[in-house]
Design a protein around this motif. Structure first.
Motif, PDB file in Angstrom:
ATOM      1  N   GLN A 187       0.999  -1.237  -0.053  1.00 21.27           N
ATOM      2  CA  GLN A 187      -0.049   0.093  -0.057  1.00 21.27           C
ATOM      3  C   GLN A 187       0.723   1.210  -0.063  1.00 21.27           C
ATOM      4  O   GLN A 187       0.467   2.226  -0.341  1.00 21.27           O
ATOM      5  N   LYS A 198      -2.639   4.877   8.800  1.00 22.33           N
ATOM      6  CA  LYS A 198      -3.112   3.884   9.631  1.00 22.33           C
ATOM      7  C   LYS A 198      -2.016   3.071  10.431  1.00 22.33           C
ATOM      8  O   LYS A 198      -2.311   2.694  11.471  1.00 22.33           O
ATOM      9  N   THR A 404     -20.627  -5.035   5.825  1.00 23.99           N
ATOM     10  CA  THR A 404     -20.037  -4.976   4.513  1.00 23.99           C
ATOM     11  C   THR A 404     -20.986  -5.878   3.379  1.00 23.99           C
ATOM     12  O   THR A 404     -21.047  -5.428   2.221  1.00 23.99           O
ATOM     13  N   ASN A 408     -20.295  -0.944   1.287  1.00 26.19           N
ATOM     14  CA  ASN A 408     -18.884  -0.798   1.541  1.00 26.19           C
ATOM     15  C   ASN A 408     -18.564   0.485   2.052  1.00 26.19           C
ATOM     16  O   ASN A 408     -18.468   1.380   1.097  1.00 26.19           O
ATOM     17  N   LEU A 409     -18.264   0.510   3.090  1.00 27.73           N
ATOM     18  CA  LEU A 409     -18.009   1.831   3.877  1.00 27.73           C
ATOM     19  C   LEU A 409     -16.648   2.318   3.546  1.00 27.73           C
ATOM     20  O   LEU A 409     -15.777   1.569   3.330  1.00 27.73           O
ATOM     21  N   PRO A 410     -16.514   3.615   3.133  1.00 23.03           N
ATOM     22  CA  PRO A 410     -15.143   4.381   2.813  1.00 23.03           C
ATOM     23  C   PRO A 410     -14.179   4.148   3.768  1.00 23.03           C
ATOM     24  O   PRO A 410     -14.436   4.173   5.063  1.00 23.03           O
ATOM     25  N   PHE A 411     -12.988   3.770   3.460  1.00 20.45           N
ATOM     26  CA  PHE A 411     -11.841   3.866   4.380  1.00 20.45           C
ATOM     27  C   PHE A 411     -11.713   2.748   5.129  1.00 20.45           C
ATOM     28  O   PHE A 411     -11.035   2.819   6.160  1.00 20.45           O
ATOM     29  N   SER A 412     -12.519   1.604   4.926  1.00 20.48           N
ATOM     30  CA  SER A 412     -12.456   0.408   5.687  1.00 20.48           C
ATOM     31  C   SER A 412     -11.468  -0.205   5.941  1.00 20.48           C
ATOM     32  O   SER A 412     -10.958  -0.847   6.774  1.00 20.48           O
ATOM     33  N   ASP A 413     -10.657  -0.202   4.622  1.00 19.44           N
ATOM     34  CA  ASP A 413      -9.244  -0.933   4.707  1.00 19.44           C
ATOM     35  C   ASP A 413      -8.182  -0.229   5.483  1.00 19.44           C
ATOM     36  O   ASP A 413      -7.272  -0.840   5.995  1.00 19.44           O
ATOM     37  N   SER A 417     -13.592   3.098   8.971  1.00 21.00           N
ATOM     38  CA  SER A 417     -14.785   2.796   8.182  1.00 21.00           C
ATOM     39  C   SER A 417     -16.035   3.742   9.083  1.00 21.00           C
ATOM     40  O   SER A 417     -16.811   4.060   8.453  1.00 21.00           O
ATOM     41  N   LEU A 420     -16.438   8.756   8.186  1.00 27.84           N
ATOM     42  CA  LEU A 420     -17.508   9.279   7.468  1.00 27.84           C
ATOM     43  C   LEU A 420     -18.876   9.474   8.104  1.00 27.84           C
ATOM     44  O   LEU A 420     -19.551  10.177   8.127  1.00 27.84           O
TER      45      LEU A 420
END
Length: 442
Positions: A187, A198, A404, A408-413, A417, A420
């Protein structure tokens, strides 16, 4: 050392800043930046920019937020606007999770594995860990018995030693780098800044900050500063001093990781140990071992002292000393026999608690400029709890994910999550409360 004029001198604030540095700077704070540097390579500086936001700035905000809402550093005050019972449960879970159930035992085990185990034969590791735990947690108990001496012991002694040894490693790596920066991995190649955010988040120093706030506020009181406004200013100044040292050390350690990546170490700990050996031989390993021990002792002492203080305040019939002894013995036992399993339980719990703590810290600052009433607090914390609980359950069992499959929530990875939805719900709740107030006034 007590200031009879009830006004802290710069020297006292500086020593408090060094104490804060030593409380935050545990073994994980060595390992994370080194690992980041090795993976980020040429994207080191953009990655570290993200790391410093969640690994340095947020923890300082955590300290200041507790000083804003509490005169004695009581973490419960941070969540009072949600509900007193919720504040009590959240605080108990936070102290136990970040204290004797995970972080405190880990300070003993990690410092043994990095600082002592390399010098022992494989057959002697079991008895070595037992002996080391008795000595390490004996020192933790002794240090934590006198939290009013943390400023002198950590600010004057431990932190300067840490800074000198780490400075030696960092300067040497800058003058004689093992290799140039390599291409970024994973990443860090596609999203270096967010990956750094993160990594700083994973240090969990933000949640630790609200636990340590008690020690810091009481240390300032011991020095004779009783005015709450002055205490808040002192904490902010000391926090900035601590943040400055943390930032420079993190940048230096990440540089060590980035400039030694061709050696292909499996982890940040191995990288630092290998680099120390490469530059200084066995003496380097010994010095690095000292760094790890000096990093872990203040953190372990601070965590268990804070836990004992809180539970003594909550259950005053049991003395601070008794709580401290129990937590120390429990931590030493867990470090020897059951840390892995306990961490498997504690990490999902922290996945639930950590976002709520961050949301409350941010709300406490927003509340100073835009009045956030109970409905705003409950809405933001409610949606954060809903999402973070899903993350915690998923840690236990991937089939327990109830969000999920539908969205699919943003920034979950990245572990964010919740952020927002919390912002959206907070803005809506504030807007509705504003409309209701306006209608009632008409």
């Amino acid at each position: 050392m007590i200031n009879k004029h009830n006004k802290l001198t710069f020297r006292q604030i500086f020593l408090i800043g060094l104490m804060i540095f030593s409380l935050f700077f545990g073994a994980g704070n060595l390992i994370f930046p080194a690992g980041l540097g090795a993976e980020a390579g040429e994207n080191l500086w953009s990655s570290m920019a993200g790391f410093l936001i969640t690994g340095v700035a947020l923890p300082v905000l955590g300290l200041v937020s507790i000083a804003n809402v509490s005169e004695d550093g009581n973490t419960e005050n941070l969540a009072q606007k949600v509900h007193p019972y919720f504040a009590k449960v959240l605080t108990i879970v936070t102290y136990l999770s970040i204290g004797p159930l995970m972080a405190a035992p880990r300070t003993g085990l990690v410092s043994f594995e990095i600082g002592a185990a390399p010098f022992l034969k494989q057959t002697n590791l079991g008895i070595g860990l037992l002996i080391y735990s008795v000595i390490f947690f004996g020192l933790v108990y002794y240090l934590a018995l006198y939290p009013n001496k943390f400023v002198d012991r950590f600010g004057k002694i431990v932190t300067p030693l840490l800074l000198v040894i780490l400075g030696l490693f960092i300067v040497t790596s800058i003058l004689k780098p093992i290799n140039g920066f390599q291409l970024p991995q994973g990443q860090y190649a596609s999203a270096p800044f967010l990956s750094g955010v993160k990594e700083g988040y994973l240090t969990m120093d933000t949640i630790v900050s609200i636990v340590f706030a008690t020690i810091i506020i009481n240390a300032i009181k011991e020095l004779g500063e009783f005015n709450q406004t002055a205490r808040k200013n002192a904490i902010l100044k000391a926090g900035i001093i601590s943040a400055t040292f943390l930032a420079f050390i993190y940048l230096g350690i990440s540089y060590i990781g980035a400039s030694s990546s061709t050696l292909n170490f499996a982890s940040g700990a191995e990288a630092l140990s290998g680099v120390a050996n490469s530059y200084f031989g066995v003496s380097g390993n010994f010095l690095f071992g000292l760094v790890v021990v000096f990093a872990c002792l203040p953190t372990g002492s601070g965590l268990l002292s804070s836990c004992a203080w809180y539970f003594n305040k909550t259950f005053p019939r049991i003395s601070y000393k008794s709580f401290l002894l129990f937590f120390v013995l429990f931590s030493a036992t867990v470090a020897n026999v059951g840390l892995e399993r306990l961490i498997q339980f504690s990490i999902p719990v922290l996945n639930v608690v950590y976002p709520i703590i961050i949301a409350l810290i941010l709300l406490s600052f927003i509340d100073k400029y835009i009045n956030c009433n109970t409905s705003v607090y409950r809405s933001v914390v409610g949606v954060t709890l809903l999402i973070s609980l899903n993350d915690g359950l998923t840690e236990f069992n991937s089939n327990w994910d109830y969000i999920t499959p539908f969205v699919n929530l943003p920034f979950s990875d990245l572990g964010f999550s919740w952020i927002l939805p919390a912002i959206i719900v907070g803005v809506v709740a504030k807007g509705l409360s504003f409309i209701f107030v306006k209608l009632n006034n008409e």
